[in-house]
Design a protein around this motif. Structure first.
Motif, PDB file in Angstrom:
ATOM      1  N   LEU A 178      34.577  54.912  27.853  1.00 13.21           N
ATOM      2  CA  LEU A 178      33.854  54.576  29.084  1.00 13.21           C
ATOM      3  C   LEU A 178      34.235  53.154  29.475  1.00 13.21           C
ATOM      4  CD1 LEU A 178      30.430  56.035  27.916  1.00 13.21           C
ATOM      5  CD2 LEU A 178      32.056  57.135  29.471  1.00 13.21           C
ATOM      6  N   LEU A 179      35.005  53.012  30.547  1.00 12.08           N
ATOM      7  CA  LEU A 179      35.609  51.733  30.920  1.00 12.08           C
ATOM      8  C   LEU A 179      35.206  51.356  32.332  1.00 12.08           C
ATOM      9  CD1 LEU A 179      39.225  52.484  29.594  1.00 12.08           C
ATOM     10  CD2 LEU A 179      37.279  51.570  28.314  1.00 12.08           C
ATOM     11  N   GLU A 180      34.612  50.188  32.473  1.00 10.85           N
ATOM     12  CA  GLU A 180      34.100  49.726  33.770  1.00 10.85           C
ATOM     13  C   GLU A 180      34.743  48.394  34.153  1.00 10.85           C
ATOM     14  OE1 GLU A 180      30.133  47.375  35.229  1.00 10.85           O
ATOM     15  OE2 GLU A 180      29.852  48.978  33.761  1.00 10.85           O
ATOM     16  N   VAL A 181      35.236  48.324  35.394  1.00  9.65           N
ATOM     17  CA  VAL A 181      35.741  47.069  35.954  1.00  9.65           C
ATOM     18  C   VAL A 181      34.804  46.650  37.084  1.00  9.65           C
ATOM     19  CG1 VAL A 181      37.645  45.901  37.107  1.00  9.65           C
ATOM     20  CG2 VAL A 181      38.125  47.664  35.380  1.00  9.65           C
ATOM     21  N   PRO A 182      34.016  45.614  36.917  1.00 13.89           N
ATOM     22  CA  PRO A 182      33.133  45.172  37.995  1.00 13.89           C
ATOM     23  C   PRO A 182      33.937  44.758  39.229  1.00 13.89           C
ATOM     24  CG  PRO A 182      32.409  44.250  35.906  1.00 13.89           C
ATOM     25  CD  PRO A 182      33.756  44.867  35.661  1.00 13.89           C
ATOM     26  N   LEU A 183      33.375  45.035  40.384  1.00 14.53           N
ATOM     27  CA  LEU A 183      34.082  44.768  41.633  1.00 14.53           C
ATOM     28  C   LEU A 183      34.202  43.287  41.958  1.00 14.53           C
ATOM     29  CD1 LEU A 183      32.957  47.644  44.035  1.00 14.53           C
ATOM     30  CD2 LEU A 183      35.020  47.474  42.604  1.00 14.53           C
ATOM     31  N   ASN A 184      33.514  42.422  41.224  1.00 12.04           N
ATOM     32  CA  ASN A 184      33.706  40.994  41.434  1.00 12.04           C
ATOM     33  C   ASN A 184      34.753  40.419  40.480  1.00 12.04           C
ATOM     34  OD1 ASN A 184      32.117  41.210  39.168  1.00 12.04           O
ATOM     35  ND2 ASN A 184      30.495  39.852  39.882  1.00 12.04           N
TER      36      ASN A 184
ATOM     37  N   LEU B  91      40.164  47.058  42.204  1.00  7.76           N
ATOM     38  CA  LEU B  91      40.601  48.424  42.484  1.00  7.76           C
ATOM     39  C   LEU B  91      41.968  48.703  41.871  1.00  7.76           C
ATOM     40  CD1 LEU B  91      39.387  48.712  46.181  1.00  7.76           C
ATOM     41  CD2 LEU B  91      38.316  49.697  44.139  1.00  7.76           C
ATOM     42  N   GLN B  92      42.836  47.691  41.821  1.00  4.70           N
ATOM     43  CA  GLN B  92      44.120  47.861  41.153  1.00  4.70           C
ATOM     44  C   GLN B  92      43.930  48.092  39.659  1.00  4.70           C
ATOM     45  OE1 GLN B  92      47.349  45.166  41.935  1.00  4.70           O
ATOM     46  NE2 GLN B  92      46.715  44.814  44.055  1.00  4.70           N
ATOM     47  N   SER B  93      43.012  47.331  39.070  1.00  5.21           N
ATOM     48  CA  SER B  93      42.745  47.519  37.637  1.00  5.21           C
ATOM     49  C   SER B  93      42.187  48.908  37.358  1.00  5.21           C
ATOM     50  CB  SER B  93      41.774  46.446  37.143  1.00  5.21           C
ATOM     51  OG  SER B  93      42.380  45.169  37.150  1.00  5.21           O
ATOM     52  N   ILE B  94      41.271  49.364  38.203  1.00  2.00           N
ATOM     53  CA  ILE B  94      40.699  50.704  38.033  1.00  2.00           C
ATOM     54  C   ILE B  94      41.788  51.762  38.138  1.00  2.00           C
ATOM     55  CG2 ILE B  94      39.197  52.413  39.150  1.00  2.00           C
ATOM     56  CD1 ILE B  94      37.347  49.982  39.833  1.00  2.00           C
ATOM     57  N   GLU B  95      42.664  51.602  39.116  1.00  2.00           N
ATOM     58  CA  GLU B  95      43.741  52.580  39.305  1.00  2.00           C
ATOM     59  C   GLU B  95      44.679  52.607  38.097  1.00  2.00           C
ATOM     60  OE1 GLU B  95      47.081  53.768  42.689  1.00  2.00           O
ATOM     61  OE2 GLU B  95      45.525  52.298  43.132  1.00  2.00           O
ATOM     62  N   ARG B  96      44.998  51.436  37.563  1.00  3.38           N
ATOM     63  CA  ARG B  96      45.886  51.386  36.396  1.00  3.38           C
ATOM     64  C   ARG B  96      45.235  52.010  35.176  1.00  3.38           C
ATOM     65  NH1 ARG B  96      49.457  45.790  36.420  1.00  3.38           N
ATOM     66  NH2 ARG B  96      50.094  45.890  38.616  1.00  3.38           N
ATOM     67  N   LEU B  97      43.950  51.721  34.951  1.00  3.99           N
ATOM     68  CA  LEU B  97      43.251  52.323  33.820  1.00  3.99           C
ATOM     69  C   LEU B  97      43.160  53.836  33.957  1.00  3.99           C
ATOM     70  CD1 LEU B  97      40.260  49.880  33.201  1.00  3.99           C
ATOM     71  CD2 LEU B  97      42.171  50.308  31.640  1.00  3.99           C
ATOM     72  N   ALA B  98      42.823  54.304  35.147  1.00  2.00           N
ATOM     73  CA  ALA B  98      42.674  55.745  35.363  1.00  2.00           C
ATOM     74  C   ALA B  98      43.999  56.472  35.159  1.00  2.00           C
ATOM     75  CB  ALA B  98      42.130  55.998  36.767  1.00  2.00           C
ATOM     76  N   ARG B  99      45.088  55.837  35.559  1.00  4.69           N
ATOM     77  CA  ARG B  99      46.404  56.462  35.395  1.00  4.69           C
ATOM     78  C   ARG B  99      46.846  56.439  33.937  1.00  4.69           C
ATOM     79  NH1 ARG B  99      48.893  53.616  38.936  1.00  4.69           N
ATOM     80  NH2 ARG B  99      49.683  52.041  37.494  1.00  4.69           N
ATOM     81  N   ARG B 100      46.583  55.322  33.259  1.00  2.00           N
ATOM     82  CA  ARG B 100      47.042  55.172  31.862  1.00  2.00           C
ATOM     83  C   ARG B 100      46.187  55.982  30.894  1.00  2.00           C
ATOM     84  NH1 ARG B 100      49.484  50.809  28.978  1.00  2.00           N
ATOM     85  NH2 ARG B 100      49.625  51.436  26.784  1.00  2.00           N
ATOM     86  N   PHE B 101      44.890  56.107  31.189  1.00  4.32           N
ATOM     87  CA  PHE B 101      43.973  56.794  30.271  1.00  4.32           C
ATOM     88  C   PHE B 101      43.229  57.908  31.013  1.00  4.32           C
ATOM     89  CE2 PHE B 101      44.333  52.289  29.083  1.00  4.32           C
ATOM     90  CZ  PHE B 101      44.936  52.430  27.834  1.00  4.32           C
TER      91      PHE B 101
END
Length: 215
Positions: free
Chosen positions: A45-51, A56-66
């Motif tokens: 369970l991985l969360e990147v706060p929007l601040n 959004l780039q970090s979320i996209e990279r995490l979602a693609r990698r994992f």
């Protein structure tokens, strides 16, 4: 909801290790290495706060990698932000507060909703809006005795996750009071920490949870 594949993934992840990694301040350049450290330690369970920088780039990279992890955003305050997170591969929406519009937008898009609540009134309102689980925030202001009192009046199936100031040494008291998991922020990751340091912290929290469950 029980037939929803995302909810089923949430149930599986929380059975395995119900700890949400809150990666506040992480950058896209480092997020995959940190994500790998967490994955290897059993975190799903991985969360990147929007601040955070370019979240959004970090979320996209995490979602693609994992792809087997549940990746999402924290500090989500608007319906527009919910849609942006979904469009970048996020599947979890975490907020510091309860806003019925945000919860309903999240549910309508087939995502998991974890709004922040402090009181039974907020908790029941969030559940009525469709929340998946409840983030008890800030945990520093919600001691284990308060969690126990809230647990007594909420449906047994509702998952309560204290967030804020949680360390490995405080998990057992909250678990005994009825907490079902935790969100872990600065005690797990601070901006600038390398993957090795995050890995050590992640293992310490995972070991503490396992110890809590054995107790």
């Amino acid at each position: 909801m029980s037939n929803d594949p995302i909810f089923a993934a949430w149930q599986q992840a929380t059975r395995q290790l119900p700890l949400v990694a809150i990666l506040r301040g992480i950058t896209p350049a480092e997020v995959e290495a940190v994500g790998q450290a967490l994955w290897d330690a059993g975190w799903r369970l991985l969360e990147v706060p929007l601040n955070s920088p370019e979240p959004l780039q970090s979320i996209e990279r995490l979602a693609r990698r994992f792809p087997q992890a549940l990746v999402g955003a924290g500090t989500v305050r608007t319906e527009a932000e919910v849609r942006q997170v979904r469009d970048h591969g996020g599947r979890i929406i975490v907020s510091p507060h309860f806003d019925a519009r945000v919860v309903r937008a999240t549910v309508a898009l087939g995502m998991l909703s974890l709004p922040g609540v402090m009181t039974p009134t907020e908790a029941f309102g969030a559940l009525d809006a469709g929340a998946t689980a409840l983030k008890l925030f800030p945990a520093e202001a919600i001691p284990p005795a308060a969690v126990k009192a809230m647990r007594a009046v909420l449906p047994a199936a509702v998952q309560l996750l204290p967030v804020g100031g949680i360390g490995p040494d405080s998990m057992a008291r909250y678990r005994a009071a009825g907490a079902d998991g935790f969100g872990i922020g600065s005690a797990l990751y601070k901006p600038g920490m390398d993957a090795a340091a995050v890995a050590a912290s992640a293992r310490a929290f995972a070991d503490a949870w396992a110890g809590t469950m054995r107790a």
